[in-house]
Design a protein around this motif. Structure first.
Motif, short mmCIF file in Angstrom:
data_model
loop_
_atom_site.label_atom_id
_atom_site.label_comp_id
_atom_site.label_asym_id
_atom_site.label_seq_id
_atom_site.Cartn_x
_atom_site.Cartn_y
_atom_site.Cartn_z
N ALA A 184 -1.33 -1.58 5.60
CA ALA A 184 -0.49 -2.77 5.38
C ALA A 184 0.26 -3.13 6.67
O ALA A 184 0.37 -4.31 7.02
CB ALA A 184 0.49 -2.52 4.24
N HIS A 185 0.78 -2.11 7.38
CA HIS A 185 1.40 -2.36 8.68
C HIS A 185 0.39 -3.03 9.61
O HIS A 185 0.71 -4.02 10.28
CB HIS A 185 1.85 -1.05 9.31
N ARG A 186 -0.82 -2.47 9.66
CA ARG A 186 -1.82 -2.99 10.59
C ARG A 186 -2.18 -4.44 10.27
O ARG A 186 -2.30 -5.28 11.17
CB ARG A 186 -3.08 -2.13 10.57
N LEU A 187 -2.35 -4.74 8.98
CA LEU A 187 -2.70 -6.11 8.62
C LEU A 187 -1.55 -7.06 8.94
O LEU A 187 -1.77 -8.20 9.39
CB LEU A 187 -3.05 -6.18 7.13
N GLY A 234 4.59 -4.64 1.73
CA GLY A 234 5.29 -3.47 1.24
C GLY A 234 4.54 -2.21 1.63
O GLY A 234 3.33 -2.13 1.44
N ALA A 235 5.24 -1.24 2.21
CA ALA A 235 4.63 0.02 2.63
C ALA A 235 5.38 1.17 1.98
O ALA A 235 6.56 1.39 2.28
CB ALA A 235 4.64 0.16 4.15
N GLY A 282 0.79 -1.21 0.00
CA GLY A 282 0.00 0.00 0.00
C GLY A 282 0.82 1.26 0.00
O GLY A 282 2.04 1.25 0.26
N ILE A 283 0.14 2.37 -0.30
CA ILE A 283 0.77 3.69 -0.26
C ILE A 283 -0.02 4.59 0.68
O ILE A 283 -1.25 4.55 0.73
CB ILE A 283 0.84 4.32 -1.68
N SER A 284 0.71 5.36 1.50
CA SER A 284 0.10 6.35 2.39
C SER A 284 -0.90 5.68 3.35
O SER A 284 -0.51 4.80 4.12
CB SER A 284 -0.55 7.45 1.54
#
Length: 303
Positions: free
Chosen positions: A139-142, A154-155, A131-133
């Motif tokens: 993405a971090h949370r998932l 990927g972030a 993900g972006i922004s």
């Protein structure tokens, strides 16, 4: 939509679908895989809640903004393009419309993962959020709350939300983190959200690129020494030796703005005054190559 003889989406074709989760109808785009056992990429858009209502669904826009769809058959992956509620994600910072509405986006994305597995034979424990922004924060949370399903993520332009840093993942999760030094929307050093509280208070703080990488390095129990590779346009710090072969890479893009490396920013998105996009690498390709090495059984990543 494109469907085969049995009413299923044809592999490689971009189709639109929906699921009902927690009483909400959730929409997404999908490129189905060619074979069973394929990894599933979740391409997570940024906060599009301020776009005019007539604009396209933000999830489908990610098919054009990234090259995951263009390479899906070559890489042997399925790609889903979910839409955030009110076109944003409840990423845990507490600053988006989805957060304020109490939306459970972890539940939605987990349901989507298992739906794809049931319908197309993708491996649920080989899910790769990218993900972006706002999508990067998600993405971090998932990765934190569904580490059993996420071997790597990927972030781009989004660090770890401070509100989530006390969560302990049950499995190691490899993390590829990318941020530009000139990103004014999400500074590489982290900080507070631009969306202030009702009384103007600061909120939604996130860690910077280096801090986020250090957090995931510790969570994964990475034991190897880190190494840095620098070019005239970027610098990559990588550390390996984590549980189940996990690793963490922090990629600094010199002079990069709030953009997705390798692809020009769609005109619909307002990414601040600096929209310089790196052409040194394709973020989608790098995320896939990085994640491919992390595709091991979930049991091998248990912490």
């Amino acid at each position: 939509m494109s469907f085969g003889e049995e009413g299923q989406p044809m592999s490689g074709e971009l189709t639109a679908a929906e699921l009902t989760v927690d009483g909400r109808v959730r929409t997404f785009g999908l490129r189905a895989p060619q074979q069973d056992g394929a990894p599933l990429v979740l391409a997570l858009h940024g906060n599009a809640s301020r776009l005019p209502s007539e604009q396209r669904r933000p999830g489908l826009m990610m098919d054009e903004w990234t090259s995951f769809g263009a390479h899906a058959q070559e890489w042997g992956i399925a790609v889903a393009y979910p839409d955030g509620w009110d076109r944003c994600w409840a990423d845990g910072r507490g600053v988006t419309l989805a957060d304020e509405a109490g939306v459970d986006d972890v539940a939605f994305l987990r349901e989507l993962i298992h739906w794809c597995a049931a319908e197309f034979g993708t491996r649920p424990d080989w899910t790769i959020p990218a993900g972006i922004s706002n999508g990067a924060f998600m993405a971090h949370r998932l990765g934190l709350e569904s580490s059993d399903l996420v071997p790597a993520f990927g972030a781009v332009a989004g660090g770890l939300p401070v509100a989530l840093e006390r969560i302990e993942p049950t499995h190691a999760v490899s993390a590829l983190l990318i941020n530009g030094t000139a990103d004014e929307a999400v500074p590489i050093t982290g900080g507070y959200s631009r969306h202030r509280g009702p009384d103007g208070e600061l909120r939604g703080r996130t860690l910077g690129l280096a801090e986020s990488a250090a957090w995931w390095q510790a969570a994964n129990r990475c034991s190897a020494e880190g190494a840095t590779v620098t070019t005239d346009r970027s610098s990559r710090y990588a550390v390996e030796g984590g549980a189940g072969g996990s690793r963490v890479t922090a990629w600094t893009v010199f002079d990069g703005g709030h953009t997705w490396p390798g692809k020009p920013t769609p005109p619909e998105w307002d990414n601040g005054p600096n929209t310089v996009t790196s052409t040194e690498f394709d973020a989608a390709e790098q995320i896939y190559q990085f994640a491919r090495a992390a595709l091991v059984p979930a049991d091998a990543r248990k912490l």
